[in-house]
Design a protein around this motif. Sequence first.
Motif, PDB file in Angstrom:
ATOM      1  N   VAL A 308       0.832  -1.204   0.000  1.00  0.00           N
ATOM      2  CA  VAL A 308       0.000   0.000   0.000  1.00  0.00           C
ATOM      3  C   VAL A 308       0.864   1.250   0.000  1.00  0.00           C
ATOM      4  CG1 VAL A 308      -1.641   1.349   1.361  1.00  0.00           C
ATOM      5  CG2 VAL A 308      -1.986  -1.097   1.084  1.00  0.00           C
ATOM      6  N   LEU A 309       1.836   1.308   0.908  1.00  0.00           N
ATOM      7  CA  LEU A 309       2.613   2.535   1.061  1.00  0.00           C
ATOM      8  C   LEU A 309       3.470   2.825  -0.173  1.00  0.00           C
ATOM      9  CD1 LEU A 309       3.722   2.196   4.793  1.00  0.00           C
ATOM     10  CD2 LEU A 309       1.737   3.373   3.843  1.00  0.00           C
ATOM     11  N   TYR A 310       3.961   1.794  -0.830  1.00  0.00           N
ATOM     12  CA  TYR A 310       4.811   2.006  -1.998  1.00  0.00           C
ATOM     13  C   TYR A 310       3.990   2.266  -3.256  1.00  0.00           C
ATOM     14  CZ  TYR A 310       8.442   1.165  -5.504  1.00  0.00           C
ATOM     15  OH  TYR A 310       9.301   1.292  -6.560  1.00  0.00           O
ATOM     16  N   PHE A 311       3.085   1.347  -3.584  1.00  0.00           N
ATOM     17  CA  PHE A 311       2.366   1.458  -4.848  1.00  0.00           C
ATOM     18  C   PHE A 311       1.296   2.559  -4.822  1.00  0.00           C
ATOM     19  CE2 PHE A 311       3.896  -2.977  -5.097  1.00  0.00           C
ATOM     20  CZ  PHE A 311       4.658  -2.840  -6.245  1.00  0.00           C
ATOM     21  N   ALA A 312       0.662   2.773  -3.669  1.00  0.00           N
ATOM     22  CA  ALA A 312      -0.320   3.864  -3.612  1.00  0.00           C
ATOM     23  C   ALA A 312       0.370   5.214  -3.757  1.00  0.00           C
ATOM     24  CB  ALA A 312      -1.112   3.805  -2.305  1.00  0.00           C
ATOM     25  N   THR A 313       1.562   5.349  -3.164  1.00  0.00           N
ATOM     26  CA  THR A 313       2.309   6.600  -3.331  1.00  0.00           C
ATOM     27  C   THR A 313       2.654   6.840  -4.800  1.00  0.00           C
ATOM     28  OG1 THR A 313       3.258   6.392  -1.109  1.00  0.00           O
ATOM     29  CG2 THR A 313       4.387   7.846  -2.653  1.00  0.00           C
ATOM     30  N   LEU A 314       3.123   5.795  -5.487  1.00  0.00           N
ATOM     31  CA  LEU A 314       3.404   5.934  -6.922  1.00  0.00           C
ATOM     32  C   LEU A 314       2.131   6.231  -7.705  1.00  0.00           C
ATOM     33  CD1 LEU A 314       5.970   3.038  -7.565  1.00  0.00           C
ATOM     34  CD2 LEU A 314       6.431   5.486  -7.363  1.00  0.00           C
ATOM     35  N   PHE A 315       1.030   5.582  -7.321  1.00  0.00           N
ATOM     36  CA  PHE A 315      -0.237   5.822  -8.001  1.00  0.00           C
ATOM     37  C   PHE A 315      -0.626   7.297  -7.870  1.00  0.00           C
ATOM     38  CE2 PHE A 315      -4.487   5.566  -9.416  1.00  0.00           C
ATOM     39  CZ  PHE A 315      -4.722   4.318  -9.966  1.00  0.00           C
ATOM     40  N   PHE A 316      -0.546   7.823  -6.656  1.00  0.00           N
ATOM     41  CA  PHE A 316      -0.939   9.213  -6.431  1.00  0.00           C
ATOM     42  C   PHE A 316      -0.076  10.173  -7.254  1.00  0.00           C
ATOM     43  CE2 PHE A 316      -2.278   7.899  -1.874  1.00  0.00           C
ATOM     44  CZ  PHE A 316      -3.503   7.447  -2.343  1.00  0.00           C
ATOM     45  N   GLN A 317       1.238   9.957  -7.256  1.00  0.00           N
ATOM     46  CA  GLN A 317       2.133  10.927  -7.877  1.00  0.00           C
ATOM     47  C   GLN A 317       2.334  10.696  -9.369  1.00  0.00           C
ATOM     48  OE1 GLN A 317       5.746  11.775  -5.738  1.00  0.00           O
ATOM     49  NE2 GLN A 317       4.792  11.585  -3.733  1.00  0.00           N
ATOM     50  N   GLU A 318       2.470   9.432  -9.791  1.00  0.00           N
ATOM     51  CA  GLU A 318       2.774   9.154 -11.188  1.00  0.00           C
ATOM     52  C   GLU A 318       1.519   9.064 -12.068  1.00  0.00           C
ATOM     53  OE1 GLU A 318       5.778   9.117 -12.356  1.00  0.00           O
ATOM     54  OE2 GLU A 318       6.699   9.352 -10.379  1.00  0.00           O
ATOM     55  N   VAL A 319       0.415   8.573 -11.483  1.00  0.00           N
ATOM     56  CA  VAL A 319      -0.823   8.417 -12.265  1.00  0.00           C
ATOM     57  C   VAL A 319      -1.728   9.631 -12.117  1.00  0.00           C
ATOM     58  CG1 VAL A 319      -2.874   6.987 -12.648  1.00  0.00           C
ATOM     59  CG2 VAL A 319      -0.681   5.907 -12.075  1.00  0.00           C
ATOM     60  N   TRP A 320      -1.923  10.075 -10.885  1.00  0.00           N
ATOM     61  CA  TRP A 320      -2.834  11.195 -10.644  1.00  0.00           C
ATOM     62  C   TRP A 320      -2.132  12.542 -10.542  1.00  0.00           C
ATOM     63  CZ3 TRP A 320      -6.452   8.602  -6.445  1.00  0.00           C
ATOM     64  CH2 TRP A 320      -7.331   7.736  -7.098  1.00  0.00           C
ATOM     65  N   GLY A 321      -0.799  12.566 -10.504  1.00  0.00           N
ATOM     66  CA  GLY A 321      -0.063  13.824 -10.485  1.00  0.00           C
ATOM     67  C   GLY A 321      -0.122  14.580  -9.180  1.00  0.00           C
ATOM     68  N   TYR A 322      -0.304  13.894  -8.067  1.00  0.00           N
ATOM     69  CA  TYR A 322      -0.355  14.563  -6.765  1.00  0.00           C
ATOM     70  C   TYR A 322       1.024  15.112  -6.393  1.00  0.00           C
ATOM     71  CZ  TYR A 322      -4.992  12.693  -5.459  1.00  0.00           C
ATOM     72  OH  TYR A 322      -6.323  12.400  -5.385  1.00  0.00           O
TER      73      TYR A 322
END
Length: 532
Positions: A308-322
């Motif tokens: 969760v901590l690794y892939f969700a962070t990448l999801f937020f920043q790389e996919v959603w641009g957070y």
Amino acid sequence: MTVTSETRSVARRVIGLYRRAGNAGRNRLGLALLVIAVSQLMVLMDTTIVTMALPRIQSALGFSTTGLLWVVNLYGLIFGGLLLLGGRAGDILGRRRVLTAGLALFSAASLLGGVAQDKAWLLAARAAQGAGAALIAPAALALIITNFPEGPQRGRATSVYASVSALASAVGLVAGGLLVTYASWRWTLIVNAPIGIVLAIAAPLVLTEPARQPGQLDLPGAVTAAGGIAALVYGLSAAAPSGAFDVSHWASANVIAALAGAVVLLVAFAAIEARSSHPLLPLRILADRNRSAGYLSAAAVGVVIFAVLYFATLFFQEVWGYSALKSSVAYLPWIAAFGIGAAASAQLLPRIGPRPLMVAGSLSGAGGMYWLSRTGATDSHLGHVFGAFIIAAFGLSLVSVPFVALALWRVRPADSGEASSVVNVAPLVGGSVGLAALGSVAWITAAHQIHVTRAGGAAPAFRHALATGFDRAFLVAAGVALTISILAAVLIRVRATGAAGQTPTAASPLSEQDQPQPEPNGAAPTTEVSPN
């Protein structure tokens, strides 16, 4: 003054002294728990607090993309590899002394890392932080056993420790986002220094030093254990693709050599421990089925939380641009749900026992991770992540309190340091190994998605491919969470307690000393044995 009045006066003074002593004792235990909990929070937060700062660190010190991973991985490797040695050192040299030394080393390393001027300097500081953490973590948990009497006080202390341990990584992400946004990447390291110094000063004042255990450090066991764990994690990490356009490297010479070396070293470690008169890890600790369930569940929870901590962070920043700050704020539902679930678990554990909690928590965690695996590149946090985080975090928190208690089930006082080390090693090793495997799943899936769509490097297609890969990793993590319910059903034989928190019965035999040890809920021990 009559004899009677004099007697009454003396009695009143004695009662007053007794009450003040009782209040002082309670205050000391509160401060002792604060020192232990904050120490554990600090060392576990450091597994993630620098994650939000990685782009800034890369820019400031000139790390390559692959070299940057070692800013995170080196800390975890040294931490996990030396934990068993740290636990044994506490038994022999004194747990309070080792905790204080670990806090001093961790604080100094954090300060040096915060002022690092080049890559080697920072990596050396991260390695020293890992060594300090390996001294702190097992000593902190072992000091709960020796500072808190059996019963509700130890049960509450264990619950607080478990809750802090489970939340620390997510709290590290939030703290890292805030520090990077409003201060500097350097403060993700420097912030530990003043906290650690205060804890090092307070520890000798509020913690009771238990009797030291005779023996000597098992250096051959320490070398083979640390080397085996490091080689395993390195091999699995190096085998994973480094991105959506890369391929896996399972056939490369360095991966094969690392994994083969890990097998040889870990087998050698087991052989050394079986023959050693002063083993780093007495194999009898692993013999009890309830403790084994606790350790295996801890490893499984580590896999899911790291995912969760690794892939969700990448999801937020790389996919959603957070941004870093927005990504850290996105974890607030996870933290809140984990805190509520841990508090509920602490209250329910003495009443219904660990097995129902672990089964229910596993099912909830798996359900939340499955929901998270349905998140797409064009979806929203509120619509798809918010609820999934709450369900998954609440379920995993129900598991996290029982597995810490089970890990110390009927442990002899002489083995408490080693048992504490294992329960700390399990989530780190499980998380590191699981993350490497899930990384392969995620990047292979993403690369396949790009090939299927034939979209090249188009940004929308790339984000969709990343989302698909991360979702596949979440789905596998859901399966890992589900295995905890199987472990609980097959291995755990600790029975439910009464509604008033009475002592449970258990199928496990007494310890080697033929003396009943504390129950997982901190209640008084029982000698009853269940027929099943």
